[in-house]
Design a protein around this motif. Structure first.
Motif, PDB file in Angstrom:
ATOM      1  N   ALA A  51     -42.915 -12.847  66.302  1.00  0.00           N
ATOM      2  CA  ALA A  51     -41.598 -13.024  66.933  1.00  0.00           C
ATOM      3  C   ALA A  51     -40.481 -12.990  65.895  1.00  0.00           C
ATOM      4  CB  ALA A  51     -41.551 -14.342  67.696  1.00  0.00           C
ATOM      5  N   ILE A  52     -40.781 -13.369  64.662  1.00  0.00           N
ATOM      6  CA  ILE A  52     -39.770 -13.337  63.606  1.00  0.00           C
ATOM      7  C   ILE A  52     -39.661 -11.943  62.995  1.00  0.00           C
ATOM      8  CG2 ILE A  52     -39.168 -14.215  61.305  1.00  0.00           C
ATOM      9  CD1 ILE A  52     -40.496 -16.878  62.183  1.00  0.00           C
ATOM     10  N   LEU A  53     -40.803 -11.330  62.689  1.00  0.00           N
ATOM     11  CA  LEU A  53     -40.783 -10.033  62.010  1.00  0.00           C
ATOM     12  C   LEU A  53     -40.479  -8.866  62.947  1.00  0.00           C
ATOM     13  CD1 LEU A  53     -43.852 -10.482  59.644  1.00  0.00           C
ATOM     14  CD2 LEU A  53     -41.431 -10.765  59.103  1.00  0.00           C
ATOM     15  N   LEU A  54     -41.068  -8.883  64.135  1.00  0.00           N
ATOM     16  CA  LEU A  54     -40.856  -7.819  65.115  1.00  0.00           C
ATOM     17  C   LEU A  54     -40.563  -8.431  66.485  1.00  0.00           C
ATOM     18  CD1 LEU A  54     -43.842  -5.563  64.065  1.00  0.00           C
ATOM     19  CD2 LEU A  54     -41.438  -5.155  63.576  1.00  0.00           C
ATOM     20  N   PRO A  55     -39.354  -8.981  66.647  1.00  0.00           N
ATOM     21  CA  PRO A  55     -39.051  -9.693  67.900  1.00  0.00           C
ATOM     22  C   PRO A  55     -39.118  -8.809  69.145  1.00  0.00           C
ATOM     23  CG  PRO A  55     -37.088  -9.505  66.536  1.00  0.00           C
ATOM     24  CD  PRO A  55     -38.231  -9.017  65.722  1.00  0.00           C
ATOM     25  N   GLY A  56     -38.726  -7.559  69.037  1.00  0.00           N
ATOM     26  CA  GLY A  56     -38.771  -6.671  70.200  1.00  0.00           C
ATOM     27  C   GLY A  56     -40.198  -6.439  70.669  1.00  0.00           C
ATOM     28  N   LEU A  57     -41.100  -6.215  69.730  1.00  0.00           N
ATOM     29  CA  LEU A  57     -42.509  -6.014  70.061  1.00  0.00           C
ATOM     30  C   LEU A  57     -43.118  -7.285  70.640  1.00  0.00           C
ATOM     31  CD1 LEU A  57     -44.977  -4.151  69.979  1.00  0.00           C
ATOM     32  CD2 LEU A  57     -45.405  -5.005  67.670  1.00  0.00           C
ATOM     33  N   SER A  58     -42.743  -8.411  70.087  1.00  0.00           N
ATOM     34  CA  SER A  58     -43.232  -9.696  70.580  1.00  0.00           C
ATOM     35  C   SER A  58     -42.831  -9.907  72.043  1.00  0.00           C
ATOM     36  CB  SER A  58     -42.685 -10.831  69.723  1.00  0.00           C
ATOM     37  OG  SER A  58     -42.996 -12.076  70.260  1.00  0.00           O
ATOM     38  N   MET A  59     -41.601  -9.567  72.383  1.00  0.00           N
ATOM     39  CA  MET A  59     -41.142  -9.730  73.761  1.00  0.00           C
ATOM     40  C   MET A  59     -41.873  -8.778  74.701  1.00  0.00           C
ATOM     41  SD  MET A  59     -37.103 -10.302  73.566  1.00  0.00           S
ATOM     42  CE  MET A  59     -36.367 -11.701  72.785  1.00  0.00           C
ATOM     43  N   MET A  60     -42.122  -7.543  74.231  1.00  0.00           N
ATOM     44  CA  MET A  60     -42.832  -6.580  75.068  1.00  0.00           C
ATOM     45  C   MET A  60     -44.267  -7.026  75.316  1.00  0.00           C
ATOM     46  SD  MET A  60     -41.604  -2.887  73.787  1.00  0.00           S
ATOM     47  CE  MET A  60     -39.888  -2.459  73.652  1.00  0.00           C
ATOM     48  N   ILE A  61     -44.926  -7.580  74.315  1.00  0.00           N
ATOM     49  CA  ILE A  61     -46.288  -8.064  74.470  1.00  0.00           C
ATOM     50  C   ILE A  61     -46.339  -9.197  75.494  1.00  0.00           C
ATOM     51  CG2 ILE A  61     -48.137  -9.329  73.277  1.00  0.00           C
ATOM     52  CD1 ILE A  61     -47.509  -7.614  70.813  1.00  0.00           C
ATOM     53  N   ASN A  62     -45.307 -10.031  75.533  1.00  0.00           N
ATOM     54  CA  ASN A  62     -45.259 -11.150  76.471  1.00  0.00           C
ATOM     55  C   ASN A  62     -44.782 -10.749  77.857  1.00  0.00           C
ATOM     56  OD1 ASN A  62     -46.217 -13.137  74.718  1.00  0.00           O
ATOM     57  ND2 ASN A  62     -44.207 -13.349  73.781  1.00  0.00           N
ATOM     58  N   GLY A  63     -44.562  -9.453  78.082  1.00  0.00           N
ATOM     59  CA  GLY A  63     -44.216  -8.977  79.419  1.00  0.00           C
ATOM     60  C   GLY A  63     -42.735  -8.843  79.702  1.00  0.00           C
ATOM     61  N   HIS A  64     -41.905  -9.007  78.710  1.00  0.00           N
ATOM     62  CA  HIS A  64     -40.454  -8.878  78.889  1.00  0.00           C
ATOM     63  C   HIS A  64     -40.019  -7.517  78.317  1.00  0.00           C
ATOM     64  CE1 HIS A  64     -40.334 -13.130  79.841  1.00  0.00           C
ATOM     65  NE2 HIS A  64     -41.008 -13.375  78.737  1.00  0.00           N
ATOM     66  N   PHE A  65     -40.258  -6.448  79.081  1.00  0.00           N
ATOM     67  CA  PHE A  65     -40.042  -5.104  78.555  1.00  0.00           C
ATOM     68  C   PHE A  65     -38.568  -4.786  78.326  1.00  0.00           C
ATOM     69  CE2 PHE A  65     -44.136  -4.878  80.765  1.00  0.00           C
ATOM     70  CZ  PHE A  65     -44.918  -4.511  79.684  1.00  0.00           C
ATOM     71  N   LEU A  66     -37.712  -5.102  79.278  1.00  0.00           N
ATOM     72  CA  LEU A  66     -36.287  -4.804  79.124  1.00  0.00           C
ATOM     73  C   LEU A  66     -35.685  -5.629  77.987  1.00  0.00           C
ATOM     74  CD1 LEU A  66     -33.894  -3.186  80.098  1.00  0.00           C
ATOM     75  CD2 LEU A  66     -33.417  -4.983  81.751  1.00  0.00           C
ATOM     76  N   LYS A  67     -36.030  -6.905  77.930  1.00  0.00           N
ATOM     77  CA  LYS A  67     -35.560  -7.748  76.828  1.00  0.00           C
ATOM     78  C   LYS A  67     -36.057  -7.210  75.490  1.00  0.00           C
ATOM     79  CE  LYS A  67     -35.304 -12.313  78.987  1.00  0.00           C
ATOM     80  NZ  LYS A  67     -35.886 -13.671  78.928  1.00  0.00           N
ATOM     81  N   GLY A  68     -37.296  -6.730  75.472  1.00  0.00           N
ATOM     82  CA  GLY A  68     -37.868  -6.186  74.243  1.00  0.00           C
ATOM     83  C   GLY A  68     -37.122  -4.957  73.760  1.00  0.00           C
ATOM     84  N   ILE A  69     -36.750  -4.084  74.690  1.00  0.00           N
ATOM     85  CA  ILE A  69     -36.002  -2.886  74.315  1.00  0.00           C
ATOM     86  C   ILE A  69     -34.619  -3.261  73.795  1.00  0.00           C
ATOM     87  CG2 ILE A  69     -34.913  -0.798  75.250  1.00  0.00           C
ATOM     88  CD1 ILE A  69     -37.362  -0.616  77.144  1.00  0.00           C
ATOM     89  N   LEU A  70     -33.944  -4.175  74.482  1.00  0.00           N
ATOM     90  CA  LEU A  70     -32.620  -4.619  74.023  1.00  0.00           C
ATOM     91  C   LEU A  70     -32.709  -5.299  72.657  1.00  0.00           C
ATOM     92  CD1 LEU A  70     -31.135  -6.012  77.342  1.00  0.00           C
ATOM     93  CD2 LEU A  70     -30.508  -3.910  76.159  1.00  0.00           C
ATOM     94  N   CYS A  71     -33.743  -6.091  72.470  1.00  0.00           N
ATOM     95  CA  CYS A  71     -33.929  -6.777  71.202  1.00  0.00           C
ATOM     96  C   CYS A  71     -34.213  -5.772  70.090  1.00  0.00           C
ATOM     97  CB  CYS A  71     -35.068  -7.788  71.331  1.00  0.00           C
ATOM     98  SG  CYS A  71     -35.196  -8.905  69.944  1.00  0.00           S
ATOM     99  N   PHE A  72     -34.995  -4.742  70.394  1.00  0.00           N
ATOM    100  CA  PHE A  72     -35.290  -3.712  69.399  1.00  0.00           C
ATOM    101  C   PHE A  72     -34.020  -2.975  68.989  1.00  0.00           C
ATOM    102  CE2 PHE A  72     -36.500   0.645  68.255  1.00  0.00           C
ATOM    103  CZ  PHE A  72     -37.262   0.361  67.126  1.00  0.00           C
ATOM    104  N   ILE A  73     -33.162  -2.680  69.954  1.00  0.00           N
ATOM    105  CA  ILE A  73     -31.890  -2.018  69.651  1.00  0.00           C
ATOM    106  C   ILE A  73     -31.040  -2.918  68.753  1.00  0.00           C
ATOM    107  CG2 ILE A  73     -29.712  -1.218  70.655  1.00  0.00           C
ATOM    108  CD1 ILE A  73     -31.419  -0.251  73.079  1.00  0.00           C
ATOM    109  N   LEU A  74     -31.031  -4.211  69.046  1.00  0.00           N
ATOM    110  CA  LEU A  74     -30.289  -5.162  68.214  1.00  0.00           C
ATOM    111  C   LEU A  74     -30.912  -5.264  66.828  1.00  0.00           C
ATOM    112  CD1 LEU A  74     -28.012  -7.283  68.165  1.00  0.00           C
ATOM    113  CD2 LEU A  74     -29.677  -8.947  68.969  1.00  0.00           C
ATOM    114  N   GLN A  75     -32.221  -5.179  66.757  1.00  0.00           N
ATOM    115  CA  GLN A  75     -32.942  -5.331  65.495  1.00  0.00           C
ATOM    116  C   GLN A  75     -32.724  -4.149  64.561  1.00  0.00           C
ATOM    117  OE1 GLN A  75     -37.108  -5.772  66.092  1.00  0.00           O
ATOM    118  NE2 GLN A  75     -37.589  -5.777  63.928  1.00  0.00           N
ATOM    119  N   ILE A  76     -32.353  -3.001  65.070  1.00  0.00           N
ATOM    120  CA  ILE A  76     -32.182  -1.801  64.244  1.00  0.00           C
ATOM    121  C   ILE A  76     -31.161  -2.035  63.140  1.00  0.00           C
ATOM    122  CG2 ILE A  76     -31.331   0.569  64.279  1.00  0.00           C
ATOM    123  CD1 ILE A  76     -32.671   0.882  66.995  1.00  0.00           C
TER     124      ILE A  76
END
Length: 65
Positions: A4-29
């Motif tokens: 969740a610290i190193l790859l928060p977007g992937l962590s959210m997607m694994i937990n079933g929050h796909f839209l949040k994971g994509i938004l988080c990945f965009i923020l993480q870029i």
């Protein structure tokens, strides 16, 4: 938690929050956005764990009736 610290977007997607994971990945870029994304990822994981504990507690209480 480390995921969740190193790859928060992937962590959210694994937990079933796909839209949040994509938004988080965009923020993480961006480097500046990575810190808020990591905080968001840890908070989301903590909330998921709290909800799981809550469900388990409710199941135990219902079984005791």
């Amino acid at each position: 938690m480390l995921l969740a610290i190193l790859l928060p977007g992937l962590s959210m997607m694994i937990n079933g929050h796909f839209l949040k994971g994509i938004l988080c990945f965009i923020l993480q870029i961006t480097l500046i956005g990575w810190i808020p994304a990591a905080i968001w990822g840890v908070a989301s994981r903590s909330q998921d764990l709290a909800e799981q504990r809550h469900r388990e507690t409710l199941e135990i209480m219902r079984a005791g009736r």
